[in-house]
Scaffold this active site. Structure first.
Site, mmCIF file in Angstrom:
data_model
loop_
_atom_site.group_PDB
_atom_site.id
_atom_site.type_symbol
_atom_site.label_atom_id
_atom_site.label_comp_id
_atom_site.label_asym_id
_atom_site.label_seq_id
_atom_site.Cartn_x
_atom_site.Cartn_y
_atom_site.Cartn_z
ATOM 1 N N CYS A 141 9.518 1.359 3.086
ATOM 2 C CA CYS A 141 10.556 0.328 3.684
ATOM 3 C C CYS A 141 11.810 0.805 3.888
ATOM 4 O O CYS A 141 12.733 0.103 4.774
ATOM 5 C CB CYS A 141 10.474 -0.809 2.701
ATOM 6 S SG CYS A 141 10.860 -0.356 1.067
ATOM 7 N N THR A 142 12.183 1.988 3.406
ATOM 8 C CA THR A 142 13.500 2.670 3.573
ATOM 9 C C THR A 142 13.360 3.780 4.702
ATOM 10 O O THR A 142 14.400 4.368 4.910
ATOM 11 C CB THR A 142 13.868 3.548 2.280
ATOM 12 O OG1 THR A 142 12.753 4.273 1.877
ATOM 13 C CG2 THR A 142 14.102 2.546 1.190
ATOM 14 N N GLU A 144 11.124 -7.893 -2.184
ATOM 15 C CA GLU A 144 11.622 -6.448 -1.418
ATOM 16 C C GLU A 144 10.650 -6.427 -0.468
ATOM 17 O O GLU A 144 9.826 -5.935 -0.350
ATOM 18 C CB GLU A 144 11.214 -5.444 -2.636
ATOM 19 C CG GLU A 144 12.188 -4.314 -2.509
ATOM 20 C CD GLU A 144 11.498 -3.388 -1.482
ATOM 21 O OE1 GLU A 144 11.919 -3.179 -0.285
ATOM 22 O OE2 GLU A 144 10.646 -2.747 -2.083
ATOM 23 N N LEU A 145 11.274 -7.093 0.995
ATOM 24 C CA LEU A 145 10.602 -6.707 2.302
ATOM 25 C C LEU A 145 10.995 -5.880 3.165
ATOM 26 O O LEU A 145 11.629 -5.097 2.675
ATOM 27 C CB LEU A 145 10.691 -8.312 2.590
ATOM 28 C CG LEU A 145 10.421 -9.523 1.249
ATOM 29 C CD1 LEU A 145 10.981 -10.907 2.238
ATOM 30 C CD2 LEU A 145 9.087 -9.344 1.059
ATOM 31 N N GLY A 201 -2.939 -13.584 -4.175
ATOM 32 C CA GLY A 201 -1.740 -13.490 -4.169
ATOM 33 C C GLY A 201 -1.229 -14.994 -4.056
ATOM 34 O O GLY A 201 -0.051 -15.669 -4.540
ATOM 35 N N PHE A 229 0.923 -1.179 -0.216
ATOM 36 C CA PHE A 229 -0.031 0.015 0.101
ATOM 37 C C PHE A 229 0.787 1.430 -0.017
ATOM 38 O O PHE A 229 0.423 2.204 -0.389
ATOM 39 C CB PHE A 229 -0.832 0.010 1.191
ATOM 40 C CG PHE A 229 -0.156 0.281 2.399
ATOM 41 C CD1 PHE A 229 0.001 1.530 2.888
ATOM 42 C CD2 PHE A 229 0.207 -0.492 3.257
ATOM 43 C CE1 PHE A 229 0.686 2.085 3.906
ATOM 44 C CE2 PHE A 229 0.961 -0.146 4.289
ATOM 45 C CZ PHE A 229 1.291 0.839 4.776
ATOM 46 N N GLY A 247 14.359 7.485 -0.221
ATOM 47 C CA GLY A 247 14.588 8.455 -1.329
ATOM 48 C C GLY A 247 15.429 7.893 -2.595
ATOM 49 O O GLY A 247 16.026 8.784 -3.013
ATOM 50 N N GLY A 297 6.644 -6.043 0.339
ATOM 51 C CA GLY A 297 5.704 -5.959 1.230
ATOM 52 C C GLY A 297 6.442 -6.586 2.733
ATOM 53 O O GLY A 297 7.729 -6.415 2.915
ATOM 54 N N SER A 298 5.650 -6.989 3.895
ATOM 55 C CA SER A 298 6.279 -7.658 4.892
ATOM 56 C C SER A 298 7.027 -8.641 4.711
ATOM 57 O O SER A 298 6.997 -9.427 3.815
ATOM 58 C CB SER A 298 5.160 -7.785 6.119
ATOM 59 O OG SER A 298 4.341 -8.861 5.422
HETATM 60 C C1 UN1 Z 1 9.304 1.234 -0.506
HETATM 61 O O1 UN1 Z 1 9.001 1.782 0.632
HETATM 62 O O2 UN1 Z 1 8.803 0.135 -0.827
HETATM 63 O O3 UN1 Z 1 13.649 4.787 -1.675
HETATM 64 C C2 UN1 Z 1 9.968 1.756 -1.690
HETATM 65 C C3 UN1 Z 1 12.631 5.126 -1.351
HETATM 66 C C4 UN1 Z 1 11.630 5.215 -2.703
HETATM 67 C C5 UN1 Z 1 11.260 3.703 -2.740
HETATM 68 C C6 UN1 Z 1 10.522 2.946 -1.340
HETATM 69 N N1 UN1 Z 1 12.246 5.453 -3.599
HETATM 70 O O4 UN1 Z 1 12.220 5.644 -0.395
#
Ligand code: UN1
Length: 514
Positions: A301-302, A267-268, A229, A165, A463, A245-246
């Site tokens: 996720c970052t 990409e978790l 899924g 999301f 970012g 996701g998680s």
């Molecule tokens: C994510 O949170 O799944 O690097 C991706 C970043 C963005 C992408 C985040 N370009 O924060």
């Protein structure tokens, strides 16, 4: 209902009161099922629109058209596929304002970030267009006379994309645009929490596909719950699943895909830290720490989850940080004066509160925040105050990824100790160091440094630009998406040895006379 300007934007993007949840690129499909889900905005709590969930009947239909579209699409020369992606990029440029607005309204990130997300889509289209003329293989010298050896890259087939999301549209584009120029078709299952943005994207790209008289099945959308899924993960007709996701979800996908020896790009979760040393430019370190921690309300996720700060500057850094936090404006993300918007839903608020409680139980000290906002402007119940907690790296809760604006402040005295703490978590997505000391910077990015997929110097953890390969190690899943040579994951490598001579020499000097 949403206000008038929002209504107009929804209308322009093709969002109806009740939306079909399946699209084959050029055609929308009405589900036979009747399970309808209401989508409410975390911004104001209002009902935006509804969708009817896909059933297994539509799943089969989508798979059939995707299989037949692959036969067509793989035969189209890659630069011609790139031309379609170029037009998709232009269509996104034309709709950047409205789509960014919908992302912000549906998901709650700031309008600037909503537009930024659409910009990432545009950028990856540009990248993919260039790539469509650069799907290079190698030539290799053969040990046999009058033989040529080379590598070719061929498309895989159907690529399944499961997205989260928090980046409801950009993550699809990183996968879909690269997959498409490589000659694959894709099936996208977006998050159930932000499906309207995905529907809008398909309205936008439909015009391009129809104008170019493309068959159905190249870009497919299917919205349903986790059962879709699961079906995708088990389906042998899908050679590659890219899931974001998680870690819990990723482990399940990985098991299902792995048990049929399919490929996956995962990409978790991340548990990203910024190390701030006494040689850092403090103003820049503070700016990056705040943006990394509270941007997208800590739901990237970052996002920066840990600030590991040298003891000699710790108190100064801490008091400046608390001062900045006290000035953050929390509110409607569509109002550009606000810095922090809502969490995605009330469940996320519960998780935020529980994490703070756990941190306190383990000995953490709340320095700022730890509050759910109520009253005018906060009716959705999803607004929380970004929180700073004095903590230790080994606390169980610090070891977890909590998708909320909670940042742990941790003290260190020697860089080796800071790097060890930075690495001492299960996840391995992003990391950063702030220092003007060249030795420290190089140590951090060296083999003795960060163990993450992303290791930055003097910029924050979030970012990332689309030009780099995006992803991380350990429980982050190991996948790489987006730039660099990530495209190779969407293709199969074929080694060709071609004998253009008259003889039949064998390799390894073997003689076989008949
Ligand atoms: C994510 O949170 O799944 O690097 C991706 C970043 C963005 C992408 C985040 N370009 O924060």
């Amino acid at each position: 209902m949403a206000d008038k300007s929002t209504e107009e934007i929804l209308h322009k993007l093709g969002i109806k009161k009740v939306n079909e949840s399946i699209c084959t690129g050029v055609q929308w499909v009405t589900p036979v099922g009747s399970e309808t889900r209401k989508i409410n905005s975390p911004v104001d709590g209002k009902h935006i629109a509804s969708i009817t969930y896909a059933t297994t009947t539509e799943y089969e239909r989508v798979m059939m058209v995707a299989e037949s579209a692959f036969k067509y699409w793989k035969a189209v020369p890659a630069p011609k596929r790139g031309e379609i992606v170029r037009q998709i990029g232009n269509a996104l440029r034309e709709n950047k304002h409205d789509l960014g607005y919908l992302v912000s309204y549906e998901m709650g990130k700031s309008l600037q970030e909503g537009w930024g997300e659409v910009q990432e889509m545009i950028d990856i289209c540009d990248f993919a267009v260039g790539l469509s003329r650069q799907l290079y293989g190698l030539t290799i010298s053969s040990e046999r006379p009058e033989h040529h050896m080379m590598e070719q890259w061929h498309p895989l087939g159907i690529v399944g994309i499961i997205s989260a999301f928090n980046f409801p549209v950009a993550v699809w584009s990183w996968n879909a645009m690269i997959a498409a120029v490589c000659g694959n078709v894709c099936i996208w299952k977006p998050s159930e929490k932000a499906p309207l943005s995905a529907i809008a994207v398909h309205h936008i790209i439909k015009t391009v596909l129809v104008d170019n008289e493309l068959p159905e099945g190249i870009f497919n959308l299917i919205i349903g719950d986790h059962r879709i899924g699961e079906k995708m993960s088990k389906d042998k007709r899908i050679p590659l699943i890219s899931a974001t996701g998680s870690t819990r979800m990723g482990k399940r996908v990985s098991q299902l895909v792995g048990s049929r020896l399919g490929k996956s790009i995962l990409e978790l979760g991340g548990n990203n830290a910024i190390i701030v040393t006494e040689d850092a430019n403090l103003e820049n370190a503070l700016k990056a720490s705040v943006f990394g921690s509270v941007g997208t309300a800590g739901q990237r996720c970052t996002s920066t989850r840990r600030l590991i700060v040298q003891d000699t500057i710790f108190e100064k850094f801490k008091s400046k940080l608390v001062k900045i936090y006290a000035q953050l404006k929390i509110g409607n993300p569509l109002d550009q004066d606000n810095h922090v918007g809502p969490l995605i839903d009330k469940d996320a608020v519960k998780i935020y509160l529980k994490a703070i409680e756990s941190a306190e139980d383990e000995g953490g000290q709340v320095l700022f925040g730890a509050k759910v906002l109520k009253g005018k402007g906060y009716e959705s119940g999803c607004y929380v105050v970004p929180t700073l907690i004095l903590a230790r790296n080994h606390y169980n809760i610090v070891q977890e990824e909590t998708f909320a604006p909670i940042t742990y402040l941790i003290k260190f005295s020697r860089l080796e100790e800071a790097i060890a703490m930075q690495n001492d978590v299960k996840q391995g997505l992003s990391s950063a160091i702030f220092t003007d000391n060249m030795k420290e910077a190089h140590q951090f990015t060296s083999v003795f440094g960060s163990d993450c997929g992303i290791a930055n110097v003097n910029i924050g953890t979030s970012g990332a630009e689309i030009g780099g390969a995006f992803g991380g190690e350990k429980e982050t899943g190991g996948g790489r998406e987006s730039g660099s040579d990530s495209w190779k994951a969407y293709m199969r490598r074929q080694t060709n040895t071609i004998n253009f001579g008259d003889g039949m020499p064998l390799a390894q000097g073997i003689k076989f006379d008949i």
